[in-house]
Enzyme design. Structure first.
Site, PDB file in Angstrom:
ATOM      1  N   TYR A 113      65.338 120.930 -65.522  1.00 51.95           N
ATOM      2  CA  TYR A 113      64.383 120.196 -64.695  1.00 51.95           C
ATOM      3  C   TYR A 113      63.426 121.155 -63.997  1.00 51.95           C
ATOM      4  CZ  TYR A 113      62.644 116.476 -61.671  1.00 51.95           C
ATOM      5  OH  TYR A 113      61.841 115.559 -61.028  1.00 51.95           O
ATOM      6  N   SER A 133      57.357 117.772 -58.871  1.00 53.44           N
ATOM      7  CA  SER A 133      58.548 117.607 -58.044  1.00 53.44           C
ATOM      8  C   SER A 133      58.619 118.803 -57.118  1.00 53.44           C
ATOM      9  CB  SER A 133      59.810 117.553 -58.920  1.00 53.44           C
ATOM     10  OG  SER A 133      60.988 117.731 -58.147  1.00 53.44           O
TER      11      SER A 133
END
Length: 224
Positions: free
Chosen positions: A136, A123
């Site tokens: 995350y 990501s």
């Protein structure tokens, strides 16, 4: 044969559909079955590394070999560190990082034997840290480190690609409160187009490897 984690939704589903259209045999590892009942599926909670390894073992038993692995499974529970329950925080790390490592580890002997390929899905938040994203970001920064170290470890044995997508039009944001959703006018990437980048990495001829790819919408705010 290609193993796709998180292949029942979002980017994973798009990858499965593109691979299937090209005639590849695909096996999905996920908690939910894929929409296409014809796609082979192993139900597994990727947060449990031993279960993830056993799922790959089952795939090997049933299909004989794994030629490629694409790790699309990913979750998030956004919030400030002291507001996110410890179990939720740990699960994000377990699915995104430890599940990725467990699946690749279990498939590695087969991948080495057939000189296969791995695509790990990171990501932009694996390169760019943001507030309210400690779990995350930690997990995806970990995927970056894991993947780059794996590249060095299996050089000339297995092709390894780190894929870094930005925000995509998927259900990933559906369960969030409004403050953690992209604005209505956000120009997010089409997961089908991101899936094409996975296909590109998997189909390079012998002697050519794609080490890293970044794919985002034109107005992605977390890259560079």
């Amino acid at each position: 044969m290609v193993v796709v984690t998180g292949g029942s939704a979002g980017l994973g589903q798009a990858v499965v559909e593109r691979l299937s259209a090209l005639g590849a045999t695909v096996v999905v590892l996920d908690r939910q079955p894929p929409a296409d009942a014809e796609v082979p599926f192993v139900e597994v909670d990727l947060a449990v590394s031993t279960d993830a390894e056993r799922a790959v073992g089952r795939v090997l038993d049933e299909h004989g070999a794994v030629d490629a692995v694409v790790t699309c499974a990913g979750i998030d529970v956004p919030g400030r560190l002291d507001d996110v329950a410890g179990a939720d925080w740990d699960r994000v790390l377990a699915v995104n990082l430890l599940g990725t490592a467990a699946v690749v580890r279990a498939a590695l002997p087969s991948l080495r034997e057939c000189r296969g390929r791995v695509v790990t899905v990171c990501s932009t938040l694996g390169h760019h840290a943001v507030s309210d994203g400690t779990a995350y970001c930690a997990s995806k920064f970990g995927v970056v480190g894991f993947t780059r170290a794996l590249m060095a470890e299996v050089r000339d044995e297995v092709g390894v690609t780190l894929l870094t997508p930005g925000g995509m039009h998927t259900r990933f944001f559906d369960d969030r409160t409004e403050q953690y959703k992209p604005p209505a006018d956000a120009r997010l990437a089409d997961p089908v187009q991101v899936a094409d980048a996975v296909i590109f990495a998997l189909t390079r001829p012998d002697g050519v490897e794609v080490k890293e790819l970044v794919i985002t919408g034109p107005s992605e705010g977390t890259w560079p």
